[in-house]
Design a protein around this motif. Structure first.
Motif, PDB file in Angstrom:
ATOM      1  N   ASP A  19       0.801  -1.228   0.000  1.00  8.50           N
ATOM      2  CA  ASP A  19       0.000   0.000   0.000  1.00  8.50           C
ATOM      3  C   ASP A  19       0.831   1.275   0.000  1.00  8.50           C
ATOM      4  O   ASP A  19       0.389   2.302  -0.491  1.00  8.50           O
ATOM      5  N   ASP A  20       2.049   1.215   0.550  1.00  9.57           N
ATOM      6  CA  ASP A  20       2.879   2.415   0.604  1.00  9.57           C
ATOM      7  C   ASP A  20       3.697   2.616  -0.677  1.00  9.57           C
ATOM      8  O   ASP A  20       4.343   3.640  -0.843  1.00  9.57           O
ATOM      9  N   VAL A  21       3.639   1.653  -1.606  1.00  6.65           N
ATOM     10  CA  VAL A  21       4.364   1.755  -2.876  1.00  6.65           C
ATOM     11  C   VAL A  21       3.419   2.320  -3.931  1.00  6.65           C
ATOM     12  O   VAL A  21       2.304   1.847  -4.097  1.00  6.65           O
ATOM     13  N   GLU A  22       3.856   3.338  -4.635  1.00  6.19           N
ATOM     14  CA  GLU A  22       2.995   4.003  -5.610  1.00  6.19           C
ATOM     15  C   GLU A  22       3.437   3.792  -7.053  1.00  6.19           C
ATOM     16  O   GLU A  22       2.717   4.147  -7.972  1.00  6.19           O
ATOM     17  N   GLU A  23       4.646   3.245  -7.299  1.00 13.23           N
ATOM     18  CA  GLU A  23       5.147   3.084  -8.661  1.00 13.23           C
ATOM     19  C   GLU A  23       5.415   1.624  -8.989  1.00 13.23           C
ATOM     20  O   GLU A  23       5.730   0.823  -8.112  1.00 13.23           O
ATOM     21  N   ALA A  24       5.283   1.305 -10.259  1.00 12.97           N
ATOM     22  CA  ALA A  24       5.553  -0.041 -10.751  1.00 12.97           C
ATOM     23  C   ALA A  24       6.118   0.075 -12.167  1.00 12.97           C
ATOM     24  O   ALA A  24       6.205   1.167 -12.726  1.00 12.97           O
ATOM     25  N   ILE A  25       6.484  -1.076 -12.742  1.00 18.19           N
ATOM     26  CA  ILE A  25       7.061  -1.134 -14.091  1.00 18.19           C
ATOM     27  C   ILE A  25       6.289  -2.164 -14.908  1.00 18.19           C
ATOM     28  O   ILE A  25       5.932  -3.227 -14.400  1.00 18.19           O
ATOM     29  N   VAL A  26       6.031  -1.857 -16.180  1.00 15.64           N
ATOM     30  CA  VAL A  26       5.484  -2.849 -17.103  1.00 15.64           C
ATOM     31  C   VAL A  26       6.653  -3.707 -17.561  1.00 15.64           C
ATOM     32  O   VAL A  26       7.519  -3.249 -18.310  1.00 15.64           O
ATOM     33  N   SER A  27       6.735  -4.936 -17.063  1.00 11.98           N
ATOM     34  CA  SER A  27       7.828  -5.841 -17.438  1.00 11.98           C
ATOM     35  C   SER A  27       7.714  -6.253 -18.897  1.00 11.98           C
ATOM     36  O   SER A  27       8.688  -6.243 -19.631  1.00 11.98           O
ATOM     37  N   SER A  28       6.488  -6.644 -19.290  1.00 11.54           N
ATOM     38  CA  SER A  28       6.276  -7.021 -20.686  1.00 11.54           C
ATOM     39  C   SER A  28       4.788  -6.996 -21.016  1.00 11.54           C
ATOM     40  O   SER A  28       3.943  -7.215 -20.161  1.00 11.54           O
ATOM     41  N   TRP A  29       4.520  -6.693 -22.268  1.00  8.66           N
ATOM     42  CA  TRP A  29       3.165  -6.783 -22.804  1.00  8.66           C
ATOM     43  C   TRP A  29       3.014  -8.139 -23.471  1.00  8.66           C
ATOM     44  O   TRP A  29       3.907  -8.583 -24.193  1.00  8.66           O
ATOM     45  N   PHE A  30       1.895  -8.812 -23.238  1.00  9.18           N
ATOM     46  CA  PHE A  30       1.589 -10.080 -23.899  1.00  9.18           C
ATOM     47  C   PHE A  30       0.773  -9.845 -25.167  1.00  9.18           C
ATOM     48  O   PHE A  30       0.490 -10.783 -25.904  1.00  9.18           O
ATOM     49  N   VAL A  31       0.388  -8.587 -25.410  1.00  3.91           N
ATOM     50  CA  VAL A  31      -0.452  -8.216 -26.553  1.00  3.91           C
ATOM     51  C   VAL A  31       0.178  -7.032 -27.274  1.00  3.91           C
ATOM     52  O   VAL A  31       1.081  -6.380 -26.754  1.00  3.91           O
ATOM     53  N   ARG A  32      -0.314  -6.750 -28.443  1.00  6.36           N
ATOM     54  CA  ARG A  32       0.073  -5.574 -29.228  1.00  6.36           C
ATOM     55  C   ARG A  32      -1.206  -4.847 -29.624  1.00  6.36           C
ATOM     56  O   ARG A  32      -2.305  -5.399 -29.532  1.00  6.36           O
ATOM     57  N   GLU A  33      -1.076  -3.622 -30.099  1.00  3.40           N
ATOM     58  CA  GLU A  33      -2.251  -2.901 -30.584  1.00  3.40           C
ATOM     59  C   GLU A  33      -2.889  -3.706 -31.712  1.00  3.40           C
ATOM     60  O   GLU A  33      -2.193  -4.244 -32.572  1.00  3.40           O
ATOM     61  N   HIS A  64      -6.670  -1.209 -28.338  1.00  5.02           N
ATOM     62  CA  HIS A  64      -6.682  -0.012 -29.174  1.00  5.02           C
ATOM     63  C   HIS A  64      -5.363   0.748 -29.062  1.00  5.02           C
ATOM     64  O   HIS A  64      -4.819   1.202 -30.067  1.00  5.02           O
ATOM     65  N   GLU A  65      -4.848   0.864 -27.828  1.00  4.25           N
ATOM     66  CA  GLU A  65      -3.648   1.659 -27.624  1.00  4.25           C
ATOM     67  C   GLU A  65      -2.929   1.212 -26.358  1.00  4.25           C
ATOM     68  O   GLU A  65      -3.548   1.030 -25.315  1.00  4.25           O
ATOM     69  N   LEU A  66      -1.605   1.008 -26.456  1.00  3.04           N
ATOM     70  CA  LEU A  66      -0.760   0.751 -25.292  1.00  3.04           C
ATOM     71  C   LEU A  66      -0.125   2.081 -24.908  1.00  3.04           C
ATOM     72  O   LEU A  66       0.518   2.721 -25.735  1.00  3.04           O
ATOM     73  N   LEU A  67      -0.318   2.519 -23.681  1.00  2.00           N
ATOM     74  CA  LEU A  67       0.113   3.852 -23.258  1.00  2.00           C
ATOM     75  C   LEU A  67       1.415   3.868 -22.474  1.00  2.00           C
ATOM     76  O   LEU A  67       2.003   4.925 -22.285  1.00  2.00           O
ATOM     77  N   VAL A  68       1.863   2.710 -22.008  1.00  2.00           N
ATOM     78  CA  VAL A  68       3.118   2.615 -21.268  1.00  2.00           C
ATOM     79  C   VAL A  68       3.998   1.594 -21.977  1.00  2.00           C
ATOM     80  O   VAL A  68       3.569   0.470 -22.224  1.00  2.00           O
ATOM     81  N   ASP A  69       5.225   1.983 -22.309  1.00  2.00           N
ATOM     82  CA  ASP A  69       6.165   1.080 -22.975  1.00  2.00           C
ATOM     83  C   ASP A  69       6.648  -0.007 -22.017  1.00  2.00           C
ATOM     84  O   ASP A  69       6.603   0.161 -20.799  1.00  2.00           O
ATOM     85  N   GLU A  70       7.144  -1.121 -22.583  1.00  2.00           N
ATOM     86  CA  GLU A  70       7.800  -2.124 -21.757  1.00  2.00           C
ATOM     87  C   GLU A  70       8.964  -1.475 -21.028  1.00  2.00           C
ATOM     88  O   GLU A  70       9.679  -0.646 -21.597  1.00  2.00           O
ATOM     89  N   GLN A  71       9.131  -1.845 -19.780  1.00  2.00           N
ATOM     90  CA  GLN A  71      10.124  -1.282 -18.856  1.00  2.00           C
ATOM     91  C   GLN A  71       9.785   0.153 -18.446  1.00  2.00           C
ATOM     92  O   GLN A  71      10.563   0.800 -17.761  1.00  2.00           O
ATOM     93  N   GLY A  72       8.615   0.634 -18.877  1.00  2.00           N
ATOM     94  CA  GLY A  72       8.172   1.972 -18.494  1.00  2.00           C
ATOM     95  C   GLY A  72       7.547   1.963 -17.111  1.00  2.00           C
ATOM     96  O   GLY A  72       6.879   1.015 -16.718  1.00  2.00           O
TER      97      GLY A  72
END
Length: 87
Positions: A19-33, A64-72
């Motif tokens: 709960d005290d952590v506010e940030e994360a990372i997209v490790s990988s997308w399993f889908v594409r637009e 429709h749209e991926l808004l955060v890049d991998e590792q973002g």
């Protein structure tokens, strides 16, 4: 046709003990637009601290749209992607 957003909220995927952590990372997308998905399908893997979690599609439709890049980085509640639905 409408858009459903993919967001990581406390009550969906975010671990209760982080709960005290506010940030994360997209490790990988399993889908594409343009990828067709069914509600509940895993569409991404995220990393919160040292925990890896799958993010499920909140609706059936097409990515429709991926808004955060991998590792973002993103913050809790940010929109990661949009899914176009037929509703």
């Amino acid at each position: 046709m409408s858009d459903e957003i993919v967001a990581v909220e406390s009550e969906t995927v975010w671990p209760a003990d982080s709960d005290d952590v506010e940030e994360a990372i997209v490790s990988s997308w399993f889908v594409r637009e343009g990828t067709a998905v069914t509600e509940g399908d895993p569409i991404a893997e995220i990393q919160i601290e040292k925990v890896s979690l799958d993010v499920p599609a909140p609706a059936t439709g097409e990515i429709h749209e991926l808004l955060v890049d991998e590792q973002g980085e993103f913050e809790r509640g940010d929109t990661l992607a949009r899914i176009s639905t037929d509703q």
